[in-house]
Design a protein around this motif. Structure first.
Motif, PDB file in Angstrom:
ATOM      1  N   TRP A 673       0.846  -1.189   0.000  1.00 11.97           N
ATOM      2  CA  TRP A 673       0.000   0.000   0.000  1.00 11.97           C
ATOM      3  C   TRP A 673       0.885   1.244   0.000  1.00 11.97           C
ATOM      4  CZ3 TRP A 673       0.823   3.088   4.272  1.00 11.97           C
ATOM      5  CH2 TRP A 673       1.368   2.452   5.386  1.00 11.97           C
ATOM      6  N   GLU A 674       0.277   2.334  -0.443  1.00  7.38           N
ATOM      7  CA  GLU A 674       0.944   3.634  -0.445  1.00  7.38           C
ATOM      8  C   GLU A 674       0.039   4.647   0.227  1.00  7.38           C
ATOM      9  OE1 GLU A 674       2.049   4.862  -4.303  1.00  7.38           O
ATOM     10  OE2 GLU A 674       3.332   3.133  -4.722  1.00  7.38           O
ATOM     11  N   TYR A 675       0.668   5.640   0.877  1.00 10.78           N
ATOM     12  CA  TYR A 675      -0.093   6.706   1.529  1.00 10.78           C
ATOM     13  C   TYR A 675       0.435   8.047   1.042  1.00 10.78           C
ATOM     14  CZ  TYR A 675      -1.913   9.866   5.090  1.00 10.78           C
ATOM     15  OH  TYR A 675      -2.530  10.912   5.723  1.00 10.78           O
ATOM     16  N   ASN A 676      -0.442   8.859   0.435  1.00  6.02           N
ATOM     17  CA  ASN A 676      -0.106  10.205  -0.047  1.00  6.02           C
ATOM     18  C   ASN A 676      -0.295  11.187   1.101  1.00  6.02           C
ATOM     19  OD1 ASN A 676      -0.237  12.849  -1.263  1.00  6.02           O
ATOM     20  ND2 ASN A 676      -0.428  11.825  -3.240  1.00  6.02           N
ATOM     21  N   VAL A 677       0.805  11.759   1.590  1.00  6.47           N
ATOM     22  CA  VAL A 677       0.754  12.636   2.770  1.00  6.47           C
ATOM     23  C   VAL A 677      -0.037  13.903   2.475  1.00  6.47           C
ATOM     24  CG1 VAL A 677       2.142  13.962   4.410  1.00  6.47           C
ATOM     25  CG2 VAL A 677       2.948  11.727   3.609  1.00  6.47           C
ATOM     26  N   ASP A 678       0.161  14.501   1.296  1.00  8.86           N
ATOM     27  CA  ASP A 678      -0.522  15.762   0.977  1.00  8.86           C
ATOM     28  C   ASP A 678      -2.013  15.532   0.739  1.00  8.86           C
ATOM     29  OD1 ASP A 678       1.870  17.148   1.155  1.00  8.86           O
ATOM     30  OD2 ASP A 678       2.380  16.738  -0.940  1.00  8.86           O
ATOM     31  N   ALA A 679      -2.362  14.489  -0.051  1.00 11.16           N
ATOM     32  CA  ALA A 679      -3.777  14.228  -0.350  1.00 11.16           C
ATOM     33  C   ALA A 679      -4.466  13.444   0.762  1.00 11.16           C
ATOM     34  CB  ALA A 679      -3.891  13.471  -1.676  1.00 11.16           C
ATOM     35  N   ARG A 680      -3.689  12.850   1.696  1.00  8.88           N
ATOM     36  CA  ARG A 680      -4.233  12.038   2.782  1.00  8.88           C
ATOM     37  C   ARG A 680      -5.097  10.902   2.238  1.00  8.88           C
ATOM     38  NH1 ARG A 680      -4.103  14.081   7.897  1.00  8.88           N
ATOM     39  NH2 ARG A 680      -6.122  13.172   8.441  1.00  8.88           N
ATOM     40  N   THR A 681      -4.535  10.147   1.291  1.00  7.02           N
ATOM     41  CA  THR A 681      -5.259   9.042   0.682  1.00  7.02           C
ATOM     42  C   THR A 681      -4.401   7.784   0.693  1.00  7.02           C
ATOM     43  OG1 THR A 681      -4.473   9.673  -1.521  1.00  7.02           O
ATOM     44  CG2 THR A 681      -6.610  10.525  -0.826  1.00  7.02           C
ATOM     45  N   PHE A 682      -5.078   6.612   0.796  1.00  8.53           N
ATOM     46  CA  PHE A 682      -4.435   5.311   0.711  1.00  8.53           C
ATOM     47  C   PHE A 682      -4.617   4.769  -0.695  1.00  8.53           C
ATOM     48  CE2 PHE A 682      -4.334   5.257   5.289  1.00  8.53           C
ATOM     49  CZ  PHE A 682      -3.249   4.443   5.578  1.00  8.53           C
ATOM     50  N   GLN A 752       9.710  12.585  -1.584  1.00  8.15           N
ATOM     51  CA  GLN A 752       9.754  13.937  -1.042  1.00  8.15           C
ATOM     52  C   GLN A 752       9.236  14.918  -2.075  1.00  8.15           C
ATOM     53  OE1 GLN A 752      13.779  14.694   0.198  1.00  8.15           O
ATOM     54  NE2 GLN A 752      13.475  13.747   2.192  1.00  8.15           N
ATOM     55  N   GLY A 753       8.587  16.011  -1.575  1.00  7.71           N
ATOM     56  CA  GLY A 753       8.090  17.061  -2.447  1.00  7.71           C
ATOM     57  C   GLY A 753       9.186  18.053  -2.773  1.00  7.71           C
ATOM     58  N   GLU A 754       8.809  19.113  -3.524  1.00  4.55           N
ATOM     59  CA  GLU A 754       9.780  20.146  -3.911  1.00  4.55           C
ATOM     60  C   GLU A 754      10.325  20.897  -2.718  1.00  4.55           C
ATOM     61  OE1 GLU A 754       7.862  22.639  -6.702  1.00  4.55           O
ATOM     62  OE2 GLU A 754       7.747  21.127  -8.288  1.00  4.55           O
ATOM     63  N   ASP A 755       9.523  20.997  -1.633  1.00  4.90           N
ATOM     64  CA  ASP A 755       9.976  21.715  -0.440  1.00  4.90           C
ATOM     65  C   ASP A 755      10.785  20.829   0.499  1.00  4.90           C
ATOM     66  OD1 ASP A 755       7.952  20.049   0.256  1.00  4.90           O
ATOM     67  OD2 ASP A 755       6.732  21.551   1.302  1.00  4.90           O
ATOM     68  N   GLY A 756      11.069  19.573   0.104  1.00  2.18           N
ATOM     69  CA  GLY A 756      11.880  18.698   0.930  1.00  2.18           C
ATOM     70  C   GLY A 756      11.099  17.882   1.939  1.00  2.18           C
ATOM     71  N   ARG A 757       9.785  18.163   2.092  1.00  3.00           N
ATOM     72  CA  ARG A 757       8.974  17.396   3.038  1.00  3.00           C
ATOM     73  C   ARG A 757       8.626  16.035   2.454  1.00  3.00           C
ATOM     74  NH1 ARG A 757       4.291  18.618   3.961  1.00  3.00           N
ATOM     75  NH2 ARG A 757       3.862  19.974   2.168  1.00  3.00           N
ATOM     76  N   ILE A 758       8.419  15.051   3.333  1.00  2.00           N
ATOM     77  CA  ILE A 758       8.016  13.707   2.903  1.00  2.00           C
ATOM     78  C   ILE A 758       6.617  13.774   2.330  1.00  2.00           C
ATOM     79  CG2 ILE A 758       7.506  11.379   3.720  1.00  2.00           C
ATOM     80  CD1 ILE A 758       9.680  11.800   5.832  1.00  2.00           C
ATOM     81  N   SER A 759       6.445  13.268   1.102  1.00  2.00           N
ATOM     82  CA  SER A 759       5.152  13.361   0.425  1.00  2.00           C
ATOM     83  C   SER A 759       4.468  12.012   0.250  1.00  2.00           C
ATOM     84  CB  SER A 759       5.339  14.012  -0.953  1.00  2.00           C
ATOM     85  OG  SER A 759       6.196  13.209  -1.770  1.00  2.00           O
ATOM     86  N   LYS A 760       5.206  10.901   0.446  1.00  2.00           N
ATOM     87  CA  LYS A 760       4.601   9.594   0.203  1.00  2.00           C
ATOM     88  C   LYS A 760       5.217   8.582   1.151  1.00  2.00           C
ATOM     89  CE  LYS A 760       3.762   8.539  -4.056  1.00  2.00           C
ATOM     90  NZ  LYS A 760       3.952   8.128  -5.475  1.00  2.00           N
ATOM     91  N   LEU A 761       4.368   7.640   1.648  1.00  3.97           N
ATOM     92  CA  LEU A 761       4.800   6.523   2.467  1.00  3.97           C
ATOM     93  C   LEU A 761       4.450   5.238   1.727  1.00  3.97           C
ATOM     94  CD1 LEU A 761       3.377   7.703   5.910  1.00  3.97           C
ATOM     95  CD2 LEU A 761       5.583   8.270   4.900  1.00  3.97           C
ATOM     96  N   ILE A 762       5.295   4.217   1.843  1.00  2.17           N
ATOM     97  CA  ILE A 762       5.037   2.932   1.208  1.00  2.17           C
ATOM     98  C   ILE A 762       5.181   1.852   2.268  1.00  2.17           C
ATOM     99  CG2 ILE A 762       7.443   2.603   0.497  1.00  2.17           C
ATOM    100  CD1 ILE A 762       6.371   1.284  -2.039  1.00  2.17           C
ATOM    101  N   GLY A 763       4.308   0.851   2.188  1.00  2.90           N
ATOM    102  CA  GLY A 763       4.343  -0.148   3.235  1.00  2.90           C
ATOM    103  C   GLY A 763       3.698  -1.453   2.818  1.00  2.90           C
ATOM    104  N   LEU A 764       3.706  -2.413   3.757  1.00  2.00           N
ATOM    105  CA  LEU A 764       3.110  -3.737   3.577  1.00  2.00           C
ATOM    106  C   LEU A 764       2.137  -3.987   4.708  1.00  2.00           C
ATOM    107  CD1 LEU A 764       6.296  -5.812   2.676  1.00  2.00           C
ATOM    108  CD2 LEU A 764       4.571  -4.947   1.086  1.00  2.00           C
ATOM    109  N   ARG A 765       1.038  -4.675   4.386  1.00  6.47           N
ATOM    110  CA  ARG A 765       0.035  -5.034   5.391  1.00  6.47           C
ATOM    111  C   ARG A 765      -0.061  -6.563   5.416  1.00  6.47           C
ATOM    112  NH1 ARG A 765      -4.396  -2.984   3.334  1.00  6.47           N
ATOM    113  NH2 ARG A 765      -5.339  -4.959   2.703  1.00  6.47           N
ATOM    114  N   THR A 766       0.201  -7.178   6.578  1.00 11.52           N
ATOM    115  CA  THR A 766       0.217  -8.635   6.719  1.00 11.52           C
ATOM    116  C   THR A 766      -0.914  -9.072   7.628  1.00 11.52           C
ATOM    117  OG1 THR A 766       2.632  -8.563   6.516  1.00 11.52           O
ATOM    118  CG2 THR A 766       1.651 -10.605   7.323  1.00 11.52           C
TER     119      THR A 766
END
Length: 1010
Positions: A673-682, A752-766
């Motif tokens: 799964w992926e999580y978009n930090v700016d859009a707050r979506t999975f 990371q976005g243009e401003d250097g902030r983390i923009s996306k998370l990636i992970g696994l769900r077991t």
């Protein structure tokens, strides 16, 4: 600033004509954009008031200078009616009349803003609003009758009234104290300020506010002439009775107690007949009225200009990028009506520096400045013409004299060396001699010599001299201009010269010689560079070819990679197009070229080559075509071709690996799964929790158990903020297909976005439900075994604790039966009673513990008088303390009556006191309670033996006994902890070995109902 009303007729006509012409062209220039931007100006007041301060007229003039817009002005005329309902009806009719929403709404005055925010239609809410002619405080006229303001400071700030509107603007201040000081400075004899104000909204606090300001200025007396109480006639009568110890100051008289519509005109028409006292103004009310002597304020013209500049910013930059609501940038100044000031007999020297006079008679220069300037210009013009005539003759005389000098100077400044020959090739002159052309000779020694003689001295340059002489003779003979090049070697360096021979006069010629060695060398270097670039393009790792669009898309260039890619000899393609070589793909290639010509960006096309025997793809490629236009406007198609066969094969292998990985993850019940930090979506490509591929965070959390939502949200926020680098948590979800499941969530930062902030998370769900169930069964088994062990320990402990007092009761009861000594019998009876109490307390603790375990401990809430509870406990325990111990009770006065559980409170405090009595052999025991904020704190402090630091964490554990020689079960404090927690409180203890202990607990303070 000086105004004049007596300009001459000629000056006035000229200026009027220029203004008309400029205004006419300004209007014509703005006609094309007049409908593009419209501004609606809504004034709270009447046009009469506008004629005085000219805020709107100044606003319109300045705004039309800054921007080309259409401006509509509407007057609400709040002076004619103070009814908020009348204003609202007028405003609604205005909204109905304006079908097209303006770009900006400009509101003049608090009244217009007060009614606008109530009646504004929904579709106007996003329209930017610019406020002007308002104070820093807001008066809600809709609720004016409900306001009960005692001071100015209680008034609502203007910014607090903006609500959901997009509002900016400029406010202004009343400089009343400055005007009071001005009056006192100009009229030292003044002892009272008579303030004239219509006060049409009956603001009761205003009088006290003004009176306070007066008292702060040399203790001036204050007389408030309130328009809400006085008619205009009564006002004039009051003024007529004032002597020269009074000064008049006004903030506007546009209505009176009789709601007379012409109160302003009547006051100023009649005022000169009633008094000669000067009338000062606290704000700009115009400069035409000769009753006003002046004052300290911000002029209406400057306020209008400031407001226009702000409105222009809102139009061009948007209200978000314009200044926020604040005080107007313009500063107040001292404005004095010069004729009225002089007529009042006041001293001009008393005026502050920088005072601005108006209505002052102009000086001669001010009145006839244009005529004086024209006269001076005419005189200067005549002088210039006279001087010009004198200089003309001199210039004509010098013209011929300088002509030859200029020609020679021109020749000397040319980059070429000029040599003048006669028909016999004698050297007449050398202009701008250049050493490299003279071949090291001296120009002065050559003048007057024959070129043939000079050539005898330069035998090394025979070829050069022959070329030069032959061309010179040809020009002498034919009279034609000849251009030729020659070269010569000097050492290892070869020099190149370009010469041009032209006739000069009847029997002379001029030879212009110019060293072109740098240009020839540069051309050779360019040729070498061109050859080098050609070699680079031929050996590029990608194919490159160019088509000439203007020459029917014929090929201009190609490199070796193109031939290798198409496995053909492209030599036959140069100078031809795809149709001319009968290419079967010619039609498709031409469509691609035409498409590229219409695009401003490069376009990529796929190329696939098939095996003629099997028909399967064997090679792949990508051709990228770009439209190129040179400086002359000629169009070309520049294309690159890349063989992507290996990339395609790698992609196929990668896809196969991906399928294997997906199969492995699916078999292991692991989902990415992926999580978009700016859009707050999975995002999850194969989710079992939700049906959609992309889901908002809030919707995803709706599947998570409420107890675990905070854990997941906090984990995501910590990863996104960089607090942690890895998230590893276990949560429960309710899936539509599988029901309640346990999942283990692993995640790391991914992008990371243009401003250097983390923009996306990636992970696994077991899915760890099965593992959890196994662990839970193990935990339950261990818990059951632990419970069985505790039960055995509990029974063993209780057996020992119960046998001890029973043995004492039985033993001493037998002794009582066998002895006759009354004193001895009394001691035995006391021992039996003590052990009876101990046995009863033990049984009571066991029963309470059982109720707590079963969740059936009774709580009966009543109104409890804490003073009675502590007094009763004091009476009980004062006889139980040892003789060397003093029992003290500290209670607040008056005491507190609360709504709580009396018996349980008594049980806890009693347990604290019982323990204190056991372990305190001297000193004191202090019992009491106190209120701390919204909680009651109960405490018992003793000077007993205390508790060691290593035992403090175990004080409230069951069966915790730190002195085996003291009777007790070790259950009392554990029961107390459960009771306090059930009452919503906290329990604790502080102790130091050998110095005593303090046991305390707190509960919420809930006063008893009256």
């Amino acid at each position: 600033m000086v105004k004049s009303s007596n300009k001459s007729t000629i000056s006035g006509l000229i200026i009027s004509f220029l203004v008309f012409v400029l205004f006419f062209f300004h209007i014509q220039a703005g006609m094309a954009e007049v409908n593009s931007s419209k501004i609606l100006v809504i004034s709270s007041y009447s046009p009469i008031k506008e004629e005085g301060n000219r805020v709107i007229s100044s606003f319109i003039t300045q705004l039309r200078t800054d921007a080309r817009v259409k401006i509509s002005v509407e007057y609400m005329d709040s002076e004619s009616s103070s009814s908020f309902e009348d204003w609202s009806e007028w405003m609604r009719q205005l909204f109905d009349a304006y079908k097209t929403r303006p770009k900006v709404v400009v509101l003049m005055g608090n009244e217009a803003w007060s009614v606008y925010r109530v009646t504004c239609p929904d579709d106007w809410h996003d329209t930017p609003v610019v406020l002007g002619c308002v104070k820093g405080s807001f008066i809600d006229y809709e609720c004016l009758n409900d306001l009960d303001l005692l001071t100015v400071r209680e008034m609502q700030q203007m910014e607090e009234s903006f609500g959901g509107f997009k509002v900016t603007g400029y406010a202004y201040k009343d400089y009343l104290s400055e005007n009071f000081r001005l009056i006192k400075r100009l009229q030292p004899q003044v002892e009272h300020i008579a303030f004239c104000y219509d006060n049409r909204y009956n603001l009761s606090f205003f009088e006290n506010y003004l009176k306070t300001l007066c008292e702060q200025t040399d203790s001036l007396g204050f007389c408030y002439l309130d328009g809400n109480k006085l008619s205009t006639t009564q006002l004039l009568d009051s003024i007529s009775r004032m002597d020269d110890t009074y000064a008049l100051l006004t903030a506007g008289w546009y209505t009176d107690a009789l709601q007379y519509p012409h109160a302003h005109s009547k006051l100023h028409n009649e005022l000169p007949h009633y008094t000669s006292i000067p009338l000062f103004q606290a704000l700009d009310q115009g400069k035409a009225n000769m009753n006003y002597i002046g004052g300290y304020y911000i002029s209406g013209e400057e306020m209008g200009k400031d407001l226009a500049t702000l409105t222009s910013s809102v139009l061009t930059k948007g209200i978000e990028n314009s200044p926020v609501f604040q005080y107007t940038p313009s500063q107040p100044r001292y404005y004095i009506n010069y004729p009225t000031f002089v007529a009042a007999g006041l001293d001009l020297s008393l005026l502050p520096e920088g005072t601005v006079f108006y209505n002052k008679a102009p000086s001669l220069w001010e009145e006839h400045s244009l005529e004086v300037v024209l006269l001076i210009c005419l005189i200067i013009l005549m002088i210039v013409i006279f001087i010009g005539v004198l200089l003309y003759r001199k210039r004509k005389e010098d013209a011929y004299r300088t002509a030859n000098a200029r020609m020679l100077e021109l020749l000397s400044r040319m980059p070429d060396m000029a040599t003048i020959y006669d028909s016999e090739l004698n050297i007449l002159d050398i202009i701008n001699p250049q050493e490299h052309v003279l071949h090291g000779g001296n120009d002065k020694s050559m003048i007057g010599r024959n070129l043939l003689d000079v050539g005898e001295e330069y035998k090394a340059f025979d070829d050069m001299m022959d070329c030069l002489i032959s061309n010179l003779r040809a020009t002498i003979k034919t009279g034609e201009v000849r251009v030729f090049n020659y070269k010569y070697a000097k050492g290892d360096v070869i020099y190149y010269t370009k010469a041009r021979v032209v006739p000069f006069g009847k029997d002379s010629i001029i030879c212009f010689s110019h060293d072109v060695t740098p240009y020839v060398v540069a051309e050779k270097e360019i040729l070498q560079l061109k050859t080098f670039l050609q070699s680079i393009m031929d050996n590029l790792p990608v194919g490159l070819f160019i088509k000439d669009v203007d020459d029917q898309f014929r090929y201009l260039f190609y490199n070796n990679k193109v031939s290798e890619f198409y496995e053909e000899n492209f030599g036959v393609m140069l100078g031809k197009n795809d149709f001319e070589v009968n290419d079967p793909e010619a039609e498709r290639f031409r469509e691609e070229d035409l498409k590229v010509l219409e695009s401003a960006e490069p376009i990529t096309f796929d190329r696939i080559f098939y095996d003629p025997e099997t028909g399967a793809p064997k090679r792949w490629g990508v051709t990228t075509k770009t439209r190129l236009e040179d400086q002359e406007g000629k169009l070309y198609i520049v294309a690159t071709t890349v063989d992507t066969t290996e990339i395609r094969k790698n992609e196929q292998e990668l896809n196969e690996s991906k399928l294997k990985l997906e199969f492995t993850l699916e078999a292991a019940q692991i989902i990415s799964w992926e999580y978009n930090v700016d859009a707050r979506t999975f995002y999850s490509p194969n989710s079992t929790v939700f049906e959609e591929t992309i889901i908002p965070l809030d919707d995803y959390l709706s599947f998570v158990f409420p107890e675990d939502t905070t854990l997941l949200s906090a984990g995501l926020e910590d990863l996104a903020s960089g607090k942690t680098q890895v998230m590893d948590i276990q949560i429960r979800l309710i899936t539509p297909a599988l029901g309640e499941r346990w999942f283990e969530m692993h995640a790391v930062p991914y992008g990371q976005g243009e401003d250097g902030r983390i923009s996306k998370l990636i992970g696994l769900r077991t899915d760890i439900t099965d593992q959890k169930m196994t662990n839970e069964l193990i935990r339950l088994r261990d818990k059951a075994e632990e419970a069985n062990r505790l039960k055995s320990a509990f029974l063993a402990n209780m057996s020992h604790e119960i046998r001890t007092p029973l043995n004492a009761i039985v033993g001493f009861s037998n002794l009582i039966a066998t002895t006759d000594d009354k004193e001895e019998i009394g001691e035995y009876v006391k021992i039996v009673e003590t052990n009876n109490e101990l046995l009863l307390q033990l049984i009571s603790d066991i029963l309470d513990l059982s109720k707590i375990e079963a969740g059936q401990l009774d709580f009966n809430y009543t109104d409890v008088d804490l003073s009675d509870v502590f007094n009763n406990l004091y009476q009980v325990y004062k006889c139980r303390v040892k003789d060397s111990v003093e029992l003290l009770c500290r209670q607040p006065s008056p005491g507190y009556v609360i709504h709580s559980e009396k018996n349980r409170l008594t049980q806890v405090v009693s347990n604290f006191l019982s323990n204190a009595c056991k372990y305190t052999s001297k000193g004191s025991i202090i019992m009491g309670y106190e209120l701390q904020g919204d909680r009651l704190r109960f405490y018992v402090t003793d000077t007993g033996k205390g508790i060691s630091g290593e035992n403090m964490p175990h004080v409230f554990e069951r069966f915790a006994k730190f002195d085996s020689f003291v009777q007790g079960t070790g259950l009392g404090l554990s029961i107390c902890e459960s009771i306090v927690q059930s009452l919503g409180g906290e329990i604790g203890a502080e102790s130091e070995l050998g110095r005593g202990s303090t046991f305390w607990f707190t509960i919420p303070y809930e006063p008893a109902s009256k």
